[in-house]
Design a protein around this motif. Structure first.
Motif, PDB file in Angstrom:
ATOM      1  N   TYR A  65       0.825  -1.212   0.000  1.00 35.28           N
ATOM      2  CA  TYR A  65       0.000   0.000   0.000  1.00 35.28           C
ATOM      3  C   TYR A  65       0.857   1.260   0.000  1.00 35.28           C
ATOM      4  N   TYR A  66       1.893   1.283   0.819  1.00 33.15           N
ATOM      5  CA  TYR A  66       2.754   2.466   0.881  1.00 33.15           C
ATOM      6  C   TYR A  66       3.582   2.610  -0.397  1.00 33.15           C
ATOM      7  N   ASN A  67       3.947   1.474  -0.965  1.00 37.52           N
ATOM      8  CA  ASN A  67       4.643   1.519  -2.245  1.00 37.52           C
ATOM      9  C   ASN A  67       3.743   2.105  -3.327  1.00 37.52           C
ATOM     10  N   LEU A  68       2.444   1.774  -3.259  1.00 32.03           N
ATOM     11  CA  LEU A  68       1.487   2.323  -4.213  1.00 32.03           C
ATOM     12  C   LEU A  68       1.385   3.837  -4.056  1.00 32.03           C
ATOM     13  N   LEU A  69       1.433   4.319  -2.817  1.00 36.31           N
ATOM     14  CA  LEU A  69       1.389   5.760  -2.594  1.00 36.31           C
ATOM     15  C   LEU A  69       2.572   6.453  -3.256  1.00 36.31           C
ATOM     16  N   GLN A  70       3.754   5.843  -3.170  1.00 35.42           N
ATOM     17  CA  GLN A  70       4.926   6.437  -3.798  1.00 35.42           C
ATOM     18  C   GLN A  70       4.778   6.424  -5.314  1.00 35.42           C
ATOM     19  N   ARG A  71       4.234   5.329  -5.841  1.00 28.76           N
ATOM     20  CA  ARG A  71       3.996   5.265  -7.282  1.00 28.76           C
ATOM     21  C   ARG A  71       2.984   6.331  -7.693  1.00 28.76           C
ATOM     22  N   TYR A  72       2.038   6.610  -6.809  1.00 30.16           N
ATOM     23  CA  TYR A  72       1.038   7.641  -7.083  1.00 30.16           C
ATOM     24  C   TYR A  72       1.697   9.022  -7.146  1.00 30.16           C
ATOM     25  N   VAL A  73       2.639   9.262  -6.227  1.00 28.14           N
ATOM     26  CA  VAL A  73       3.402  10.517  -6.256  1.00 28.14           C
ATOM     27  C   VAL A  73       4.116  10.646  -7.597  1.00 28.14           C
ATOM     28  N   ASN A  74       4.772   9.566  -8.015  1.00 25.78           N
ATOM     29  CA  ASN A  74       5.482   9.571  -9.297  1.00 25.78           C
ATOM     30  C   ASN A  74       4.529   9.803 -10.463  1.00 25.78           C
ATOM     31  N   THR A  75       3.318   9.229 -10.346  1.00 25.70           N
ATOM     32  CA  THR A  75       2.304   9.407 -11.385  1.00 25.70           C
ATOM     33  C   THR A  75       1.927  10.877 -11.526  1.00 25.70           C
ATOM     34  N   LEU A  76       1.708  11.541 -10.395  1.00 30.80           N
ATOM     35  CA  LEU A  76       1.353  12.956 -10.429  1.00 30.80           C
ATOM     36  C   LEU A  76       2.495  13.789 -11.002  1.00 30.80           C
ATOM     37  N   ASP A  77       3.726  13.434 -10.637  1.00 27.29           N
ATOM     38  CA  ASP A  77       4.885  14.147 -11.194  1.00 27.29           C
ATOM     39  C   ASP A  77       4.965  13.964 -12.704  1.00 27.29           C
ATOM     40  N   ASP A  78       4.748  12.708 -13.160  1.00 24.78           N
ATOM     41  CA  ASP A  78       4.783  12.429 -14.601  1.00 24.78           C
ATOM     42  C   ASP A  78       3.658  13.171 -15.326  1.00 24.78           C
ATOM     43  N   LEU A  79       2.476  13.183 -14.680  1.00 23.98           N
ATOM     44  CA  LEU A  79       1.327  13.863 -15.271  1.00 23.98           C
ATOM     45  C   LEU A  79       1.611  15.355 -15.432  1.00 23.98           C
ATOM     46  N   GLN A  80       2.189  15.946 -14.390  1.00 26.97           N
ATOM     47  CA  GLN A  80       2.508  17.367 -14.466  1.00 26.97           C
ATOM     48  C   GLN A  80       3.555  17.634 -15.552  1.00 26.97           C
ATOM     49  N   GLY A  81       4.568  16.763 -15.637  1.00 31.62           N
ATOM     50  CA  GLY A  81       5.595  16.934 -16.651  1.00 31.62           C
ATOM     51  C   GLY A  81       5.027  16.833 -18.055  1.00 31.62           C
ATOM     52  N   SER A  82       4.142  15.847 -18.256  1.00 25.70           N
ATOM     53  CA  SER A  82       3.523  15.661 -19.566  1.00 25.70           C
ATOM     54  C   SER A  82       2.644  16.855 -19.924  1.00 25.70           C
ATOM     55  N   LEU A  83       1.870  17.320 -18.943  1.00 26.72           N
ATOM     56  CA  LEU A  83       0.978  18.446 -19.187  1.00 26.72           C
ATOM     57  C   LEU A  83       1.767  19.729 -19.437  1.00 26.72           C
ATOM     58  N   ASN A  84       2.847  19.915 -18.693  1.00 28.05           N
ATOM     59  CA  ASN A  84       3.682  21.096 -18.904  1.00 28.05           C
ATOM     60  C   ASN A  84       4.284  21.108 -20.310  1.00 28.05           C
ATOM     61  N   ALA A  85       4.688  19.919 -20.788  1.00 32.91           N
ATOM     62  CA  ALA A  85       5.233  19.827 -22.143  1.00 32.91           C
ATOM     63  C   ALA A  85       4.181  20.226 -23.174  1.00 32.91           C
ATOM     64  N   ILE A  86       2.934  19.798 -22.931  1.00 32.55           N
ATOM     65  CA  ILE A  86       1.840  20.142 -23.830  1.00 32.55           C
ATOM     66  C   ILE A  86       1.593  21.648 -23.810  1.00 32.55           C
ATOM     67  N   LEU A  87       1.585  22.215 -22.592  1.00 30.06           N
ATOM     68  CA  LEU A  87       1.346  23.649 -22.463  1.00 30.06           C
ATOM     69  C   LEU A  87       2.468  24.451 -23.127  1.00 30.06           C
ATOM     70  N   ASP A  88       3.705  23.973 -22.992  1.00 31.22           N
ATOM     71  CA  ASP A  88       4.837  24.647 -23.638  1.00 31.22           C
ATOM     72  C   ASP A  88       4.686  24.599 -25.163  1.00 31.22           C
ATOM     73  N   GLU A  89       4.247  23.426 -25.658  1.00 23.85           N
ATOM     74  CA  GLU A  89       4.095  23.273 -27.105  1.00 23.85           C
ATOM     75  C   GLU A  89       3.006  24.181 -27.652  1.00 23.85           C
ATOM     76  N   SER A  90       1.991  24.447 -26.821  1.00 27.65           N
ATOM     77  CA  SER A  90       0.904  25.310 -27.272  1.00 27.65           C
ATOM     78  C   SER A  90       1.355  26.749 -27.445  1.00 27.65           C
ATOM     79  N   GLY A  91       2.451  27.122 -26.751  1.00 25.21           N
ATOM     80  CA  GLY A  91       2.988  28.469 -26.874  1.00 25.21           C
ATOM     81  C   GLY A  91       2.262  29.516 -26.050  1.00 25.21           C
TER      82      GLY A  91
END
Length: 254
Positions: A65-91
């Motif tokens: 369960y605690y390992n899943l929480l850490q994976r969830y943290v990583n998921t949110l970080d990845d999501l933010q990184g992916s979304l930021n890349a999209i926002l950057d591409e939009s200009g």
């Protein structure tokens, strides 16, 4: 490519994230049930019930369960990184400021605490049941039946799924909101409602907003975003675009 199209192309990634998290969560709670059953079988008196918090933390750890929480943290970080890349591409916007990063970090920490609390609450419910059953002098068989019946249900899995899925979507919206913060006084920026198409599980509120097919000011967006009708498991979000983009996409712009 418009921001709307870029984010729509990213929607499958988000759906995959949620699907994988849900499946992993179900696996973990099945393991928790097996481990808890074994531990409860060894409880014979009230002193062992008092120590159940320690036992429960060990069960959550062993089940992953605690390992899943850490994976969830990583998921949110990845999501933010992916979304930021999209926002950057939009200009539309180049970087997040320190204050926006601080806000997103605080939101993420609060969401993680919320999911962690669901696991803790499940243990607290079991502990209360153990007290009641041990003090009533019930047999070990009765005790096991009562406790595994409580944990074996879908309540906590459902709670965790709903909370996590909502938090993932909320975090995406928070990232969009924070990236748009420096543009709040730009009269050329408007918001459109986006996400899954209307289907048989779409809430009437979301269907109405989608079918209105119009662009919203920041104040209008903020009011709609906080509506209680879309508080949990909403599959939609607000995207900021220029007025020209909104018109090109077929939205009504006042």
């Amino acid at each position: 490519m418009s921001l709307k199209k870029l984010i729509n192309a990213n929607q499958k990634e988000l759906d995959d994230i949620i699907d994988k998290f849900d499946k992993r969560l179900e696996q973990i709670f099945k393991k928790i049930n097996v481990l808890a059953t074994a531990r409860i079988a060894n409880i014979t008196d009230i002193d062992e019930v008092v120590k159940f918090d320690i036992i429960w933390r060990g069960i959550l750890e062993e089940a992953g369960y605690y390992n899943l929480l850490q994976r969830y943290v990583n998921t949110l970080d990845d999501l933010q990184g992916s979304l930021n890349a999209i926002l950057d591409e939009s200009g539309l916007l180049k970087t997040l400021g320190d204050e926006q990063i601080k806000r997103l970090t605080a939101i993420k920490e609060l969401q993680i605490k919320g999911i962690e609390q669901i696991g803790i609450d499940a243990g607290l419910t079991l502990k209360k049941g153990l007290y009641n059953n041990v003090l009533a002098g019930k047999t070990k068989a009765d005790l096991l039946e009562a406790m595994t019946g409580e944990l074996g249900g879908t309540k906590y899995v459902s709670y965790a799924k709903t909370y996590a899925n909502t938090a993932i979507n909320d975090y995406r919206q928070a990232t969009l909101n924070q990236r748009a913060e420096p543009l709040k006084d730009d009269e050329d920026i408007v918001w459109i409602y986006d996400g899954n198409d209307v289907d048989d599980v779409t809430r009437p509120f979301c269907a109405d907003v989608l079918e209105a097919n119009r662009a919203y000011s920041t104040d209008e967006k903020n009011e709609l975003e906080s509506a209680p009708e879309r508080a949990w498991n909403c599959r939609h979000f607000f995207t900021f675009v220029t007025k020209d983009d909104a018109v090109d996409l077929g939205y009504e712009v006042n």
